[in-house]
Design a protein around this motif. Structure first.
Motif, PDB file in Angstrom:
ATOM      1  N   VAL A 167       0.871  -1.188   0.000  1.00 22.17           N
ATOM      2  CA  VAL A 167       0.000   0.000   0.000  1.00 22.17           C
ATOM      3  C   VAL A 167       0.904   1.234   0.000  1.00 22.17           C
ATOM      4  CG1 VAL A 167      -1.656   1.322   1.357  1.00 22.17           C
ATOM      5  CG2 VAL A 167      -1.897  -1.157   1.202  1.00 22.17           C
ATOM      6  N   ARG A 168       0.628   2.171  -0.917  1.00 25.14           N
ATOM      7  CA  ARG A 168       1.500   3.345  -1.058  1.00 25.14           C
ATOM      8  C   ARG A 168       0.898   4.561  -0.351  1.00 25.14           C
ATOM      9  NH1 ARG A 168       0.834   4.040  -6.097  1.00 25.14           N
ATOM     10  NH2 ARG A 168      -0.689   5.676  -5.700  1.00 25.14           N
ATOM     11  N   ASP A 169       1.747   5.308   0.355  1.00 19.89           N
ATOM     12  CA  ASP A 169       1.332   6.568   0.973  1.00 19.89           C
ATOM     13  C   ASP A 169       1.741   7.690   0.013  1.00 19.89           C
ATOM     14  OD1 ASP A 169       1.044   8.860   2.395  1.00 19.89           O
ATOM     15  OD2 ASP A 169       2.146   8.197   4.179  1.00 19.89           O
TER      16      ASP A 169
ATOM     17  N   ALA B 175       1.588  10.784   0.209  1.00 12.06           N
ATOM     18  CA  ALA B 175       2.255  11.933   0.833  1.00 12.06           C
ATOM     19  C   ALA B 175       3.769  11.722   0.870  1.00 12.06           C
ATOM     20  CB  ALA B 175       1.715  12.144   2.236  1.00 12.06           C
ATOM     21  N   LYS B 176       4.200  10.466   0.889  1.00 12.51           N
ATOM     22  CA  LYS B 176       5.647  10.189   0.955  1.00 12.51           C
ATOM     23  C   LYS B 176       6.241   9.858  -0.409  1.00 12.51           C
ATOM     24  CE  LYS B 176       5.745   8.294   5.663  1.00 12.51           C
ATOM     25  NZ  LYS B 176       5.866   7.049   6.418  1.00 12.51           N
ATOM     26  N   CYS B 177       5.398   9.535  -1.380  1.00 16.13           N
ATOM     27  CA  CYS B 177       5.893   9.089  -2.686  1.00 16.13           C
ATOM     28  C   CYS B 177       6.376  10.266  -3.525  1.00 16.13           C
ATOM     29  CB  CYS B 177       4.782   8.347  -3.431  1.00 16.13           C
ATOM     30  SG  CYS B 177       5.287   7.839  -5.088  1.00 16.13           S
ATOM     31  N   ILE B 178       7.599  10.158  -4.059  1.00 11.54           N
ATOM     32  CA  ILE B 178       8.144  11.233  -4.900  1.00 11.54           C
ATOM     33  C   ILE B 178       8.173  10.804  -6.381  1.00 11.54           C
ATOM     34  CG2 ILE B 178       9.532  12.277  -3.060  1.00 11.54           C
ATOM     35  CD1 ILE B 178      11.956  10.757  -4.313  1.00 11.54           C
ATOM     36  N   LYS B 179       7.462   9.728  -6.696  1.00 13.59           N
ATOM     37  CA  LYS B 179       7.280   9.259  -8.072  1.00 13.59           C
ATOM     38  C   LYS B 179       8.616   8.960  -8.770  1.00 13.59           C
ATOM     39  CE  LYS B 179       3.041  12.012  -8.430  1.00 13.59           C
ATOM     40  NZ  LYS B 179       2.318  13.095  -9.092  1.00 13.59           N
ATOM     41  N   CYS B 180       9.554   8.381  -8.014  1.00 14.84           N
ATOM     42  CA  CYS B 180      10.885   8.122  -8.574  1.00 14.84           C
ATOM     43  C   CYS B 180      10.924   6.855  -9.437  1.00 14.84           C
ATOM     44  CB  CYS B 180      11.903   7.989  -7.443  1.00 14.84           C
ATOM     45  SG  CYS B 180      11.611   6.539  -6.409  1.00 14.84           S
ATOM     46  N   GLY B 181       9.976   5.925  -9.190  1.00 12.13           N
ATOM     47  CA  GLY B 181       9.922   4.697  -9.991  1.00 12.13           C
ATOM     48  C   GLY B 181      10.841   3.599  -9.519  1.00 12.13           C
ATOM     49  N   MET B 182      11.525   3.789  -8.378  1.00 13.35           N
ATOM     50  CA  MET B 182      12.454   2.762  -7.888  1.00 13.35           C
ATOM     51  C   MET B 182      11.715   1.441  -7.606  1.00 13.35           C
ATOM     52  SD  MET B 182      15.651   2.664  -7.488  1.00 13.35           S
ATOM     53  CE  MET B 182      16.376   4.229  -7.076  1.00 13.35           C
ATOM     54  N   CYS B 183      10.507   1.534  -7.072  1.00 14.80           N
ATOM     55  CA  CYS B 183       9.738   0.319  -6.751  1.00 14.80           C
ATOM     56  C   CYS B 183       9.482  -0.489  -8.029  1.00 14.80           C
ATOM     57  CB  CYS B 183       8.423   0.685  -6.069  1.00 14.80           C
ATOM     58  SG  CYS B 183       7.503   1.968  -6.920  1.00 14.80           S
ATOM     59  N   ALA B 184       9.125   0.201  -9.109  1.00 20.06           N
ATOM     60  CA  ALA B 184       8.837  -0.489 -10.378  1.00 20.06           C
ATOM     61  C   ALA B 184      10.104  -1.152 -10.921  1.00 20.06           C
ATOM     62  CB  ALA B 184       8.281   0.496 -11.389  1.00 20.06           C
TER      63      ALA B 184
ATOM     64  N   TYR C 193       1.881   8.254 -10.360  1.00 26.09           N
ATOM     65  CA  TYR C 193       2.190   7.334  -9.257  1.00 26.09           C
ATOM     66  C   TYR C 193       2.421   5.927  -9.799  1.00 26.09           C
ATOM     67  CZ  TYR C 193       0.700  10.902  -5.964  1.00 26.09           C
ATOM     68  OH  TYR C 193       0.608  12.060  -5.245  1.00 26.09           O
ATOM     69  N   PHE C 194       3.273   5.180  -9.095  1.00 25.29           N
ATOM     70  CA  PHE C 194       3.585   3.815  -9.530  1.00 25.29           C
ATOM     71  C   PHE C 194       2.699   2.831  -8.756  1.00 25.29           C
ATOM     72  CE2 PHE C 194       7.028   6.226 -11.141  1.00 25.29           C
ATOM     73  CZ  PHE C 194       7.437   5.556 -12.280  1.00 25.29           C
ATOM     74  N   GLU C 195       1.800   2.170  -9.479  1.00 26.02           N
ATOM     75  CA  GLU C 195       0.752   1.350  -8.877  1.00 26.02           C
ATOM     76  C   GLU C 195       1.018  -0.126  -9.141  1.00 26.02           C
ATOM     77  OE1 GLU C 195      -1.908   1.263  -6.427  1.00 26.02           O
ATOM     78  OE2 GLU C 195      -2.097   3.234  -7.377  1.00 26.02           O
TER      79      GLU C 195
ATOM     80  N   GLU D  82      12.706  -1.565  -1.128  1.00 25.41           N
ATOM     81  CA  GLU D  82      13.531  -0.707  -1.986  1.00 25.41           C
ATOM     82  C   GLU D  82      13.065   0.742  -2.023  1.00 25.41           C
ATOM     83  OE1 GLU D  82      16.343  -1.570  -3.143  1.00 25.41           O
ATOM     84  OE2 GLU D  82      16.130  -3.695  -2.591  1.00 25.41           O
ATOM     85  N   CYS D  83      11.827   1.008  -1.617  1.00 25.39           N
ATOM     86  CA  CYS D  83      11.332   2.391  -1.632  1.00 25.39           C
ATOM     87  C   CYS D  83      12.085   3.191  -0.583  1.00 25.39           C
ATOM     88  CB  CYS D  83       9.829   2.423  -1.352  1.00 25.39           C
ATOM     89  SG  CYS D  83       9.253   4.124  -1.142  1.00 25.39           S
ATOM     90  N   TRP D  84      12.901   4.107  -1.029  1.00 26.39           N
ATOM     91  CA  TRP D  84      13.804   4.786  -0.113  1.00 26.39           C
ATOM     92  C   TRP D  84      13.132   5.909   0.660  1.00 26.39           C
ATOM     93  CZ3 TRP D  84      16.707   9.295  -2.467  1.00 26.39           C
ATOM     94  CH2 TRP D  84      16.100   9.697  -3.660  1.00 26.39           C
ATOM     95  N   THR D  85      11.859   6.246   0.340  1.00 28.98           N
ATOM     96  CA  THR D  85      11.166   7.273   1.137  1.00 28.98           C
ATOM     97  C   THR D  85      10.223   6.629   2.150  1.00 28.98           C
ATOM     98  OG1 THR D  85       9.263   7.453  -0.348  1.00 28.98           O
ATOM     99  CG2 THR D  85      11.192   8.837  -0.853  1.00 28.98           C
ATOM    100  N   GLY D  86      10.154   5.314   2.168  1.00 28.14           N
ATOM    101  CA  GLY D  86       9.260   4.622   3.115  1.00 28.14           C
ATOM    102  C   GLY D  86       7.791   4.795   2.765  1.00 28.14           C
ATOM    103  N   ALA D  87       7.499   5.011   1.487  1.00 28.34           N
ATOM    104  CA  ALA D  87       6.106   5.257   1.075  1.00 28.34           C
ATOM    105  C   ALA D  87       5.278   3.980   1.009  1.00 28.34           C
ATOM    106  CB  ALA D  87       6.095   5.955  -0.285  1.00 28.34           C
ATOM    107  N   ILE D  88       5.946   2.816   0.938  1.00 24.88           N
ATOM    108  CA  ILE D  88       5.191   1.575   0.751  1.00 24.88           C
ATOM    109  C   ILE D  88       5.203   0.741   2.036  1.00 24.88           C
ATOM    110  CG2 ILE D  88       4.997  -0.549  -0.597  1.00 24.88           C
ATOM    111  CD1 ILE D  88       6.360   0.863  -2.901  1.00 24.88           C
ATOM    112  N   THR D  89       4.012   0.292   2.430  1.00 24.41           N
ATOM    113  CA  THR D  89       3.863  -0.583   3.588  1.00 24.41           C
ATOM    114  C   THR D  89       3.183  -1.860   3.109  1.00 24.41           C
ATOM    115  OG1 THR D  89       3.419   1.399   4.873  1.00 24.41           O
ATOM    116  CG2 THR D  89       2.957  -0.709   5.948  1.00 24.41           C
TER     117      THR D  89
END
Ligand code: SF4
Ligand code: SF4
Length: 291
Positions: free
Chosen positions: A235-237, A239-248, A263-265, A280-287
């Motif tokens: 689940v992505r937050d 507010a923390k996601c900077i749309k960098c695409g690292m998760c993808a 956003y990367f869904e 891998e999400c370096w902003t902690g946006a994914i839980t």
């Protein structure tokens, strides 16, 4: 039961089905029985369906090491498997089915009841509460012992201590709580097993798959329908996601795609719940949360 009690465990990679089988065998041996435990390896990835087996005998030598096709007891660690795999295939009339589910005995019985004794326990809730992780193996051992009496609950303590060291106390607690909370419906002769076709049975066998594609390409989720495997989902937050695409970039199933807002869904149908994107999400946006 026969002279040799045969048990089949169904779980997913990471849930501890193989450990459960090993702990049960050690406990049975400690009580003076002959016992074996072994896994059946499939795709060895976190989240993939996994099968493990036990044979336990009070004295008759166990000569077979073959996979168990007609078990006396089936244990299902992941409720998500009920809709995709025929977990009761070959389960003997009058056998025992033990299921981890939050749905309760009546609902599980309406979905998967048959000519067997049924025990249901919400092992995931117990594991999350006591272990703080959805690893349900020790809780399911408690439910198994209550429904079958195949070994004594007290005999499990020493193997748990040897396996888990300083974490043994909470595993003993999880096991005892599941022993208390498991609800059991006795065997009713004459009840018929519902006929169903399961999605995994409709999938191609490994011999029919295009191996070149599987070996050389990432994102083979479409061949394996890995969305069925997950016990957790990302689940992505925003507010923390900077749309960098690292998760993808790191998703091994190539199932994270950019939406219209950038956003990367993750695609729920193909995400297998491995948790790599969250790591891998370096902003902690994914839980990762329960699927
Ligand atoms: S890695 Fe994290 S911050 Fe980057 S796009 Fe994915 S969710 Fe957003
Ligand atoms: S979306 Fe995340 S949890 Fe799902 S398969 Fe990809 S990396 Fe794993």
């Amino acid at each position: 039961m026969n002279d040799i009690t045969e048990i089949r465990w169904h779980g997913r990679g990471g849930q501890g089905a193989v450990t459960s089988a090993e702990l049960l065998a050690l406990t049975a041996i400690k009580e003076g029985n002959i016992a074996q435990a072994f896994p059946s390896f499939g795709p060895e990835r976190r989240g993939a369906p996994v099968i493990a087996f036990n044979r336990i005998s009070a004295g008759k030598p166990i000569r077979s090491r073959a996979a168990i096709a007609e078990p006396d007891i089936v244990v299902v660690l992941d409720p998500g498997l009920l809709g995709i795999i025929d977990v009761t295939r070959g389960l003997r009339d009058g056998g025992v089915l033990i299921v981890n589910s939050s749905k309760g005995l009546a609902t599980v019985n309406s979905e998967i009841g048959g000519p067997w004794k049924l025990a249901v326990v919400d092992a995931t809730a117990i594991a999350r509460d006591i272990l703080k992780r959805p690893i349900v193996n020790t809780a399911m051992l408690g439910a198994l012992i209550k429904a079958t009496g195949v070994v004594n609950l007290e005999s499990l303590t020493q193997p748990l201590e040897e396996r888990f060291g300083k974490l043994s106390e909470i595993n003993v607690q999880a096991c005892s709580k599941a022993y208390k909370e498991a609800v059991v419906m006795e065997y009713s002769p004459g009840v018929k097993k519902a006929e169903k076709v399961y999605p995994i049975e409709k999938s191609l066998s490994w011999k029919e798959l295009n191996l070149g594609f599987v070996v050389t390409e990432m994102g083979n989720a479409r061949s394996y329908r890995t969305g069925y495997w997950k016990s957790e989902r990302p689940v992505r937050d925003n507010a923390k996601c900077i749309k960098c695409g690292m998760c993808a970039l790191f998703c091994p199933e190539d199932c994270i795609h950019q939406d219209a807002e950038g956003y990367f869904e993750a695609d729920e149908f193909y995400c297998k719940g491995c948790g790599i994107c969250a790591r891998e999400c370096w902003t902690g946006a994914i839980t990762m949360v329960e699927a």
